[in-house]
Design a protein around this motif. Structure first.
Motif, PDB file in Angstrom:
ATOM      1  N   TYR A   1       3.040   4.540  -2.497  1.00 22.28           N
ATOM      2  CA  TYR A   1       1.814   5.104  -3.064  1.00 22.28           C
ATOM      3  C   TYR A   1       0.984   3.988  -3.681  1.00 22.28           C
ATOM      4  N   CYS A   2      -0.268   3.895  -3.242  1.00 17.12           N
ATOM      5  CA  CYS A   2      -1.163   2.844  -3.696  1.00 17.12           C
ATOM      6  C   CYS A   2      -2.433   3.442  -4.285  1.00 17.12           C
ATOM      7  N   CYS A   3      -2.957   2.814  -5.305  1.00 16.20           N
ATOM      8  CA  CYS A   3      -4.259   3.229  -5.813  1.00 16.20           C
ATOM      9  C   CYS A   3      -5.336   2.342  -5.196  1.00 16.20           C
ATOM     10  N   GLU A   4      -6.504   2.910  -5.097  1.00 20.92           N
ATOM     11  CA  GLU A   4      -7.609   2.244  -4.419  1.00 20.92           C
ATOM     12  C   GLU A   4      -8.874   2.387  -5.248  1.00 20.92           C
ATOM     13  N   LYS A   5      -9.572   1.300  -5.437  1.00 20.77           N
ATOM     14  CA  LYS A   5     -10.889   1.296  -6.087  1.00 20.77           C
ATOM     15  C   LYS A   5     -11.928   1.461  -4.982  1.00 20.77           C
ATOM     16  N   ILE A   6     -12.692   2.521  -5.046  1.00 19.02           N
ATOM     17  CA  ILE A   6     -13.681   2.812  -4.017  1.00 19.02           C
ATOM     18  C   ILE A   6     -14.969   2.072  -4.345  1.00 19.02           C
ATOM     19  N   ASP A   7     -15.417   1.216  -3.421  1.00 19.43           N
ATOM     20  CA  ASP A   7     -16.576   0.379  -3.718  1.00 19.43           C
ATOM     21  C   ASP A   7     -17.378   0.085  -2.461  1.00 19.43           C
ATOM     22  N   SER A   8     -17.864   1.137  -1.781  1.00 21.77           N
ATOM     23  CA  SER A   8     -18.799   1.010  -0.658  1.00 21.77           C
ATOM     24  C   SER A   8     -18.359  -0.018   0.373  1.00 21.77           C
ATOM     25  N   GLY A   9     -17.152   0.093   0.834  1.00 26.88           N
ATOM     26  CA  GLY A   9     -16.659  -0.803   1.867  1.00 26.88           C
ATOM     27  C   GLY A   9     -16.016  -2.074   1.351  1.00 26.88           C
ATOM     28  N   MET A  10     -16.136  -2.307   0.068  1.00 24.39           N
ATOM     29  CA  MET A  10     -15.477  -3.479  -0.532  1.00 24.39           C
ATOM     30  C   MET A  10     -14.367  -2.992  -1.442  1.00 24.39           C
ATOM     31  N   ASP A  11     -13.546  -2.113  -0.910  1.00 25.87           N
ATOM     32  CA  ASP A  11     -12.497  -1.498  -1.703  1.00 25.87           C
ATOM     33  C   ASP A  11     -11.391  -2.497  -2.040  1.00 25.87           C
ATOM     34  N   ASP A  12     -10.656  -2.168  -3.078  1.00 29.39           N
ATOM     35  CA  ASP A  12      -9.478  -2.939  -3.472  1.00 29.39           C
ATOM     36  C   ASP A  12      -8.287  -1.989  -3.566  1.00 29.39           C
ATOM     37  N   TRP A  13      -7.123  -2.510  -3.270  1.00 27.33           N
ATOM     38  CA  TRP A  13      -5.886  -1.726  -3.325  1.00 27.33           C
ATOM     39  C   TRP A  13      -4.835  -2.458  -4.146  1.00 27.33           C
ATOM     40  N   GLY A  14      -3.978  -1.695  -4.807  1.00 30.68           N
ATOM     41  CA  GLY A  14      -2.810  -2.284  -5.416  1.00 30.68           C
ATOM     42  C   GLY A  14      -1.708  -2.451  -4.387  1.00 30.68           C
ATOM     43  N   LYS A  15      -0.596  -3.004  -4.819  1.00 30.87           N
ATOM     44  CA  LYS A  15       0.516  -3.247  -3.898  1.00 30.87           C
ATOM     45  C   LYS A  15       1.410  -2.034  -3.721  1.00 30.87           C
ATOM     46  N   GLY A  16       1.253  -1.061  -4.612  1.00 30.62           N
ATOM     47  CA  GLY A  16       1.947   0.199  -4.422  1.00 30.62           C
ATOM     48  C   GLY A  16       3.231   0.342  -5.205  1.00 30.62           C
ATOM     49  N   THR A  17       3.656   1.598  -5.310  1.00 30.93           N
ATOM     50  CA  THR A  17       4.930   1.926  -5.924  1.00 30.93           C
ATOM     51  C   THR A  17       5.651   2.884  -4.977  1.00 30.93           C
ATOM     52  N   LEU A  18       6.932   2.648  -4.759  1.00 29.00           N
ATOM     53  CA  LEU A  18       7.675   3.370  -3.736  1.00 29.00           C
ATOM     54  C   LEU A  18       8.271   4.657  -4.288  1.00 29.00           C
ATOM     55  N   VAL A  19       8.016   5.736  -3.582  1.00 23.38           N
ATOM     56  CA  VAL A  19       8.582   7.040  -3.921  1.00 23.38           C
ATOM     57  C   VAL A  19       9.579   7.420  -2.832  1.00 23.38           C
ATOM     58  N   THR A  20      10.780   7.711  -3.261  1.00 25.67           N
ATOM     59  CA  THR A  20      11.838   8.127  -2.344  1.00 25.67           C
ATOM     60  C   THR A  20      12.288   9.524  -2.737  1.00 25.67           C
ATOM     61  N   VAL A  21      12.397  10.409  -1.753  1.00 26.55           N
ATOM     62  CA  VAL A  21      12.779  11.795  -2.029  1.00 26.55           C
ATOM     63  C   VAL A  21      14.035  12.114  -1.226  1.00 26.55           C
ATOM     64  N   SER A  22      15.082  12.475  -1.931  1.00 22.59           N
ATOM     65  CA  SER A  22      16.330  12.825  -1.256  1.00 22.59           C
ATOM     66  C   SER A  22      16.376  14.325  -0.975  1.00 22.59           C
ATOM     67  N   SER A  23      16.922  14.674   0.166  1.00 19.85           N
ATOM     68  CA  SER A  23      16.975  16.095   0.553  1.00 19.85           C
ATOM     69  C   SER A  23      18.243  16.761   0.038  1.00 19.85           C
TER      70      SER A  23
END
Length: 116
Positions: free
Chosen positions: A94-116
C-alpha cells in the motif's frame, strides 16, 4: 523535497483490521489531493481511495467501499487508511500518492499481508 513515508502494515487474519499511515513532508500537505494505491507482486498500481486537501471529500474503489475509510490530519501532515474486514485479496503493498497534475509522487509503501 517531497517525502512520503508509509507505516502500519503487517500481518492480519482474514476479517481483521489494520490502519496504515503516510507521513508527508516537503510540501504544503493540506493543499493537495492524496491517494492510496496498492500493488501486488508483478502487477500494476491499483487505485484504492482519494481524499481532497481541505473539506475532506473522499472517493473509493468499488472493491473497498464500506470496508476502508480514508482520512487525513492536516495539522500532522498525515494520511490514513483504516481497513476493516480484510480478505486475502487485499494483501498488497500500500502506497500513498501526492496528486499533482501529472507530477505525482509516491512513497515506497507498507506491506499488508492477510492470512486466510
Amino acid at each position: 523535497q517531497v517525502q512520503l513515508v508509509e507505516s502500519g502494515g503487517g500481518l492480519v487474519q482474514s476479517g481483521g483490521s489494520l490502519r496504515v499511515s503516510c507521513a508527508a513532508s516537503g510540501f504544503t500537505f493540506s493543499s493537495y489531493y492524496m491517494s492510496w494505491v496498492r500493488q501486488a507482486p508483478g502487477k500494476g498500481l491499483e487505485w484504492v481511495s482519494d481524499i481532497a486537501g481541505r473539506g475532506g471529500g473522499t472517493y473509493y474503489a468499488d472493491f473497498v467501499k464500506g470496508r476502508f475509510t480514508v482520512s487525513r490530519d492536516n495539522a500532522k501532515n498525515t494520511l490514513y487508511l483504516q481497513m476493516n474486514n480484510l480478505t486475502p485479496n487485499d494483501a498488497d503493498l500500500y502506497c500513498c500518492e501526492k496528486i499533482d497534475s501529472g507530477m505525482d509522487d509516491w512513497g515506497k509503501g507498507t506491506l499488508v499481508t492477510v492470512s486466510s
